[in-house]
Motif scaffolding. Structure first.
Motif, PDB file in Angstrom:
ATOM      1  N   SER A 788       0.821  -1.219   0.000  1.00 18.64           N
ATOM      2  CA  SER A 788       0.000   0.000   0.000  1.00 18.64           C
ATOM      3  C   SER A 788       0.850   1.262   0.000  1.00 18.64           C
ATOM      4  O   SER A 788       0.404   2.325   0.450  1.00 18.64           O
ATOM      5  CB  SER A 788      -0.924   0.001   1.238  1.00 18.64           C
ATOM      6  OG  SER A 788      -1.765  -1.130   1.239  1.00 18.64           O
ATOM      7  N   SER A 789       2.083   1.151  -0.514  1.00 15.99           N
ATOM      8  CA  SER A 789       2.982   2.306  -0.526  1.00 15.99           C
ATOM      9  C   SER A 789       3.250   2.819  -1.928  1.00 15.99           C
ATOM     10  O   SER A 789       4.014   3.772  -2.101  1.00 15.99           O
ATOM     11  CB  SER A 789       4.313   1.934   0.138  1.00 15.99           C
ATOM     12  OG  SER A 789       4.945   0.868  -0.552  1.00 15.99           O
ATOM     13  N   GLY A 790       2.652   2.196  -2.919  1.00 15.46           N
ATOM     14  CA  GLY A 790       2.850   2.643  -4.293  1.00 15.46           C
ATOM     15  C   GLY A 790       2.853   1.467  -5.248  1.00 15.46           C
ATOM     16  O   GLY A 790       2.881   0.305  -4.838  1.00 15.46           O
ATOM     17  N   PHE A 791       2.819   1.799  -6.537  1.00 18.09           N
ATOM     18  CA  PHE A 791       2.810   0.766  -7.565  1.00 18.09           C
ATOM     19  C   PHE A 791       4.221   0.492  -8.060  1.00 18.09           C
ATOM     20  O   PHE A 791       5.017   1.422  -8.245  1.00 18.09           O
ATOM     21  CB  PHE A 791       1.918   1.186  -8.732  1.00 18.09           C
ATOM     22  CG  PHE A 791       0.464   1.280  -8.380  1.00 18.09           C
ATOM     23  CD1 PHE A 791      -0.323   0.135  -8.343  1.00 18.09           C
ATOM     24  CD2 PHE A 791      -0.120   2.503  -8.061  1.00 18.09           C
ATOM     25  CE1 PHE A 791      -1.669   0.209  -8.024  1.00 18.09           C
ATOM     26  CE2 PHE A 791      -1.461   2.590  -7.737  1.00 18.09           C
ATOM     27  CZ  PHE A 791      -2.246   1.435  -7.711  1.00 18.09           C
ATOM     28  N   VAL A 792       4.506  -0.772  -8.309  1.00 19.20           N
ATOM     29  CA  VAL A 792       5.831  -1.177  -8.766  1.00 19.20           C
ATOM     30  C   VAL A 792       5.943  -1.045 -10.275  1.00 19.20           C
ATOM     31  O   VAL A 792       6.994  -0.689 -10.797  1.00 19.20           O
ATOM     32  CB  VAL A 792       6.123  -2.623  -8.313  1.00 19.20           C
ATOM     33  CG1 VAL A 792       7.383  -3.161  -8.967  1.00 19.20           C
ATOM     34  CG2 VAL A 792       6.248  -2.683  -6.797  1.00 19.20           C
ATOM     35  N   ASN A 793       4.848  -1.335 -11.017  1.00 19.38           N
ATOM     36  CA  ASN A 793       4.873  -1.311 -12.485  1.00 19.38           C
ATOM     37  C   ASN A 793       4.198  -0.064 -13.037  1.00 19.38           C
ATOM     38  O   ASN A 793       3.188   0.388 -12.509  1.00 19.38           O
ATOM     39  CB  ASN A 793       4.152  -2.535 -13.071  1.00 19.38           C
ATOM     40  CG  ASN A 793       4.817  -3.844 -12.703  1.00 19.38           C
ATOM     41  OD1 ASN A 793       4.325  -4.557 -11.848  1.00 19.38           O
ATOM     42  ND2 ASN A 793       5.923  -4.157 -13.342  1.00 19.38           N
ATOM     43  N   ARG A 794       4.757   0.465 -14.115  1.00 14.53           N
ATOM     44  CA  ARG A 794       4.125   1.565 -14.838  1.00 14.53           C
ATOM     45  C   ARG A 794       4.268   1.331 -16.336  1.00 14.53           C
ATOM     46  O   ARG A 794       5.362   1.021 -16.824  1.00 14.53           O
ATOM     47  CB  ARG A 794       4.735   2.912 -14.454  1.00 14.53           C
ATOM     48  CG  ARG A 794       4.249   4.069 -15.323  1.00 14.53           C
ATOM     49  CD  ARG A 794       4.569   5.415 -14.735  1.00 14.53           C
ATOM     50  NE  ARG A 794       3.723   5.707 -13.576  1.00 14.53           N
ATOM     51  CZ  ARG A 794       3.640   6.906 -13.002  1.00 14.53           C
ATOM     52  NH1 ARG A 794       4.324   7.931 -13.485  1.00 14.53           N
ATOM     53  NH2 ARG A 794       2.855   7.081 -11.954  1.00 14.53           N
TER      54      ARG A 794
END
Length: 1023
Positions: A788-794
């Protein structure tokens, strides 16, 4: 697993019977071997030449079914001692083998013909068959003998490394898990699963299939080959034909193996003494008192991974088949029992399957048949796939100073709020039972010469039950369950298909071969599920886990849903061949789907491919060293709707929503719109272009193919986020975005012999270049939320799909002066939390704000495989190596094991932590700090090279001589030892670099259940 006594006894009985069958077969073998003796021997001579009369040296001349043999000399001559009743087997690479009876002959003059079997081999294509030499699309084949060499649970696993362009990722080693299969890369942001066609019936998965039942496998890789399957073939097609009976004497075949499984690799963690030392250091750095006055006295402590490991976990499989028939009717009947315990306690999978295939020639003009399989499987699992309480991650996180049990036998609690993994496994009762009936019936009607009508009706019926029980337990205030509960769910799936085709073939003026096909197909799919959760049972005893025993059985939480969709299709194909040199194939398919609105219901998809058999040209006469040379090219379009669920063109609403109105306020019941329908969504379109070259040299000793492909997906089906003020929960589907895959494929195979040693060596390599061309109105698509600290993939335009995105860790701050210089332009000055020994993140413009950037890619640069086979008399040896290069993995467990806080157990790497200026500049190993909040950000610190080369399979076998086998009244008998996943060459520090994923959520390792190393012993016999 939770089983009743009858089920447990049945499984135990099957296991004992299987072991005894193998034991007694081996015992009979040993007792009979001493009885073999030679009788009636004589010496024969002979000479072997080719069709031109040229002598052939090195030809293998042996007695069929024995190891008695020799090879021809430089003049093609041979001498051999044989018995009067023997049969000679004469074989040579690149030539057709011959069998000659010895009886009454002493001298043999043998003429061998060149073997063009590979070119004349018939391969299965969409709704028909073709000679391999006439194929113009990108189609690869796998022989059944290659699949059965691997003692694995699923056909998908057996396919791994066998075909260029086909990537099989074993995303989880959990028994019963299904591998991810992609063909020529990820062509969509959503569903990328290929279509499976088994005996003419289309399906989404083949988990029911026994690899021992497979006769042939073809993979259609480009649109010119797969477009005949329309929208369901957008991600490629894998066509599987199961075994059929052969007219003649009946045959019985048995195969079985038993083996053990263990971890191939486990992360290196600190001992209790080492961890306590790091923990003290972290607490002191944070201004806290140390917890462990004498770390050295703690010793090794608890090995938590060992505590949850099922060492030497058994795996076994037993197959029995019967086949035979007459000229009018043939049959194939098989049964399999497979059982696999996991390398983690309380995980298991077993499967019992039966197959019946038969075909009957009722009239000269009418043939009917059926293919039916029935499968029952049971699977027990533990929690995996999350980064919080995953039972592959908590054994890594649990501090080694804590024992498994307290002195009173109760479960010991963590000092740092990590759930005791042994307690969690012991209290896990997650079981799934699947019952599946799948089959088709067909009829072939010969209407006129060359005109055949075929109708095929198939049904895939599944009935499944999930059973989860959570007992009452207490380990600590944060690791407890105060109310027991039972959840039961049922899901039922129905897939019905009915296809009708009319095929016509004819040869005009001996040079013009024409075949045409038209047809229709109807598909109906229905899926429904329901379930209930009840709580408060008087006891946790297994015999009481029945819904009615719940004290609030009539107040349970129930749920359920139902979806259905239909599709109708029209299809056509034309094949033309001129003199076997110039080839043309044209396909067309129209699909109409209920998933779309009236305006976009239909999609129309053409394709064509052409081939030039250069080897058949007159100017190639006399070029004997080239045995095959064919140039191919193809283009096609296919629709894709796999990711789209039904009813997305319809706006939906939910009643029972409460709203507050008026003054005074009054609660009013109302309705809320959960989704907005889009009646204009249309088919996702996949367009591909392929150029290929098939070749064979030196009488077929060297063969292979080379391919170049472009695969473009446009009008991608996505669900871009909707502004939150709309209140929409389910984002509407839209057609937006475009993606392109390009690459090259190369397959090479060499087969030859040296004396009586026959060998082959092969390999394949695939390059994958993926680029997102457009995302429509979206600037990016994020996925794989971590803690819940951010997304790994973009995903962004101009780059490959799902790159890792985060901060770039460039090194470590060594001094306070360096920190002050770094933050001199920061608006808020130097952060108080950053000290020497902390990570220095990239800040290109020096404004004190860390730069986010792309930090790795889960898309490999290329994949490859190497295989080999060697045989000498009755001994055979084979191997398969499988590799991936240029791929990155985001090591999720590294968040814990590389933590500066020593809150969880650490990797031994952290013994190389920063301890002072100049000690290290590696951002993976910052200083210890119990209150660290700086070094835990999503960053390149956790991105590792995931390239690997795996020894996928090694097998050593021995086929007993016919003289012994005949005494046992058998036809063949072979014993072997095999190894799977024996070793992996990799720099990745986690469990396994082979990390799966789905859609845009790929490349993140959340402590995936590792693939075990497996050693098996088996036998194959027939009579």
């Amino acid at each position: 697993m939770n089983e009743n006594p009858i089920s447990h006894a049945f499984r135990g009985g099957v296991m004992r019977i299987g072991r005894r069958l193998m034991f007694f077969a081996l015992l009979a073998l040993l007792s009979s071997a001493v009885q073999v003796f030679a009788q009636g021997q004589k010496t024969i001579t002979g000479n072997v030449v080719d069709v031109t009369g040229e002598s052939l040296p090195g030809v293998n001349v042996s007695v069929k079914g024995t190891t008695n043999g020799t090879i021809t000399d430089i003049d093609g001559n041979f001498t051999l001692s044989v018995q009067e009743a023997d049969v000679l087997l004469i074989s040579f690479i690149g030539y057709k083998a011959q069998e000659i009876a010895v009886a009454g002959q002493n001298n043999f003059n043998v003429i061998l013909e060149e073997d063009v079997t590979d070119l004349d081999e018939v391969v299965v294509v969409g709704y028909g068959i073709q000679k391999k030499s006439d194929v113009t699309g990108a189609i690869s084949s796998v022989k059944s003998e290659e699949l059965v060499k691997r003692d694995v649970a699923s056909v998908e696993q057996a396919l791994q490394g066998q075909i260029a362009g086909v990537t099989v990722t074993q995303g989880s080693g959990t028994p019963g898990s299904t591998p991810n299969v992609t063909i020529r890369g990820l062509g969509s942001l959503s569903n990328t699963t290929p279509l499976y066609v088994v005996d003419g019936m289309m399906m989404d998965d083949i988990s029911h299939l026994n690899s021992k039942d497979i006769e042939s496998t073809q993979v259609l890789k480009d649109a010119s080959a797969s477009a005949i399957y329309g929208s369901r073939g957008a991600n490629g097609v894998i066509i599987i034909t199961t075994k059929k009976g052969v007219a003649g004497q009946g045959k019985v075949a048995f195969s079985g193996y038993y083996g053990v499984q263990n971890f191939r690799h486990t992360p290196e963690l600190t001992t209790a003494s080492e961890w306590a030392m790091l923990n003290n250091e972290a607490r002191l750095a944070a201004g806290m008192e140390p917890d462990y006055p004498d770390p050295a006295a703690l010793g090794k402590g608890t090995d938590w991974l060992d505590a949850v490991t099922n060492e030497n976990a058994p795996i076994q499989s037993y197959d029995l088949s019967f086949s035979g028939g007459t000229e009018k009717s043939t049959y194939f009947i098989s049964g399999q029992y497979f059982d696999q315990e996991g390398i983690i306690n309380n995980t298991e999978y077993n499967r019992l399957s039966v197959r019946v295939n038969s075909e009957h020639k009722v009239k000269d003009w009418l043939t009917i048949g059926e293919n039916i399989s029935v499968t029952n499987s049971n699977q027990s699992t533990v929690l995996e796939g999350d980064e919080w309480n995953n039972l592959l991650i908590t054994p890594l996180n649990m501090e080694p100073v804590t024992p498994v049990y307290n002195e009173d036998g109760s479960y010991a609690a963590s000092n740092n709020q990590v759930n005791n993994p042994v307690a969690a496994i012991d209290n896990t009762n997650d079981n799934r039972e699947e019952f599946r009936v799948l089959g088709n019936v067909y009829a072939n009607v010969n209407l006129l010469k060359g005109l055949v009508f075929k109708t095929n009706f198939g049904a895939d019926l599944s009935f499944n039950e999930d059973d989860t029980y959570n007992p009452i337990y207490f380990v600590s205030l944060t690791d407890r369950n105060e109310m027991n509960s039972l959840a039961k769910g049922h899901d039922r799936g129905t897939l019905l298909t009915w296809s009708n085709t009319l095929n016509y073939s004819r040869t005009f003026n001996s040079n013009h071969d024409v075949s045409a096909m038209i047809g229709t197909e109807y598909l109906k799919r229905k899926y429904e599920y329901d379930g209930i959760t009840v709580t408060d049972f008087p006891t946790d005893d297994e015999d009481y886990r029945i819904i009615d025993n719940s004290r609030n059985a009539h107040q349970g939480n129930t749920y359920g849903s139902f979806i259905e969709d239909n599709q109708i299709s029209y299809l056509a194909r034309l094949n033309y061949s001129y003199g076997g040199r110039y080839l043309l194939t044209v396909n067309f398919r129209a699909d109409g789907s209920s998933k779309f609105g009236d305006a976009e219901k239909w999609g129309y998809y053409p394709s064509f491919s052409a081939g030039w058999r250069i080897v058949e040209e007159s100017f190639m006469e006399g070029v004997d060293w080239i045995s095959n040379l064919k140039l191919r090219a193809g283009w096609g379009q296919i629709g894709n709707q796999a990711a789209l669920t039904p009813y997305r063109q319809t706006t939906t609403a939910s009643a029972g929503q409460n709203y507050v109105f008026g003054n005074p306020q009054v609660i009013t019941s109302g309705t809320a719109f959960n989704s907005i329908g889009n009646n204009e969504i249309m088919w996702e379109t996949v367009e591909s272009t392929n150029v290929g070259l098939d070749f064979g040299f030196f009488r077929g000793k060297l063969s292979g193919s080379a391919e170049y492909y472009i695969k473009n997906t446009r009008d991608m089906l996505l669900t871009p986020p909707t502004p939150s003020q709309t209140g929409i929960v389910d984002y509407p589907w839209q057609n937006t975005g475009e993606m392109e895959n390009t690459g090259m494929e190369l397959e090479l195979n060499w087969r030859s012999k040296i004396g009586q040693v026959e060998y082959s060596l092969g390999g394949n390599v695939t390059t994958i270049n993926n680029e997102v061309v457009s995302l429509g109105s979206s600037t990016h698509v994020d996925d794989n939320d971590f803690r819940s600290s951010g997304f790994v993939n973009r995903t962004v335009v101009g780059r490959p799909i799902s790159n890792f995105y985060g901060l770039v860790a460039e090194g470590l701050f060594q001094t306070q002066d360096e920190i002050n210089e770094y933050y001199k332009n920061a608006a808020d000055g130097v952060p108080s939390s950053v000290k020497p020994g902390d990570i220095r993140y990239r800040d290109a413009d020096g404004d004190g704000v860390y730069d986010y950037d792309f930090i790795g890619s889960p898309i490999p640069e290329f994949t490859y495989a190497i295989n080999g086979n060697v045989s000498y008399k009755g001994i055979d040896f084979s191997f398969l190596l499988n590799g991936v290069y240029g791929i990155d993995v985001y090591n999720g467990p590294g968040y814990y094991q590389l933590s500066s806080m020593a809150y969880w157990n650490n990797s031994k790497e952290m013994l190389n932590r920063w301890t002072g200026a100049g000690s290290t500049n590696d951002p993976r190993h910052p200083r210890m700090n119990a209150k660290d909040s700086h070094n835990t950000r999503i960053s390149s610190r956790y991105v590792e090279d995931g390239s690997f080369l795996r020894i996928q399979n090694v097998q050593l076998g021995y086929t007993l001589p016919g003289s012994i086998v005949n005494k046992l009244k058998l036809e063949t008998l072979r014993v072997y030892v095999s190894g799977q996943n024996l070793y992996t060459f990799t720099e990745y520090t986690g469990y396994d670099p082979e990390v799966g994923g789905y859609g845009t959520a790929i490349g993140l390792d959340r402590a995936t259940y590792p693939i075990p190393r497996t050693i098996t012993f088996g036998m194959n016999l027939s009579f």
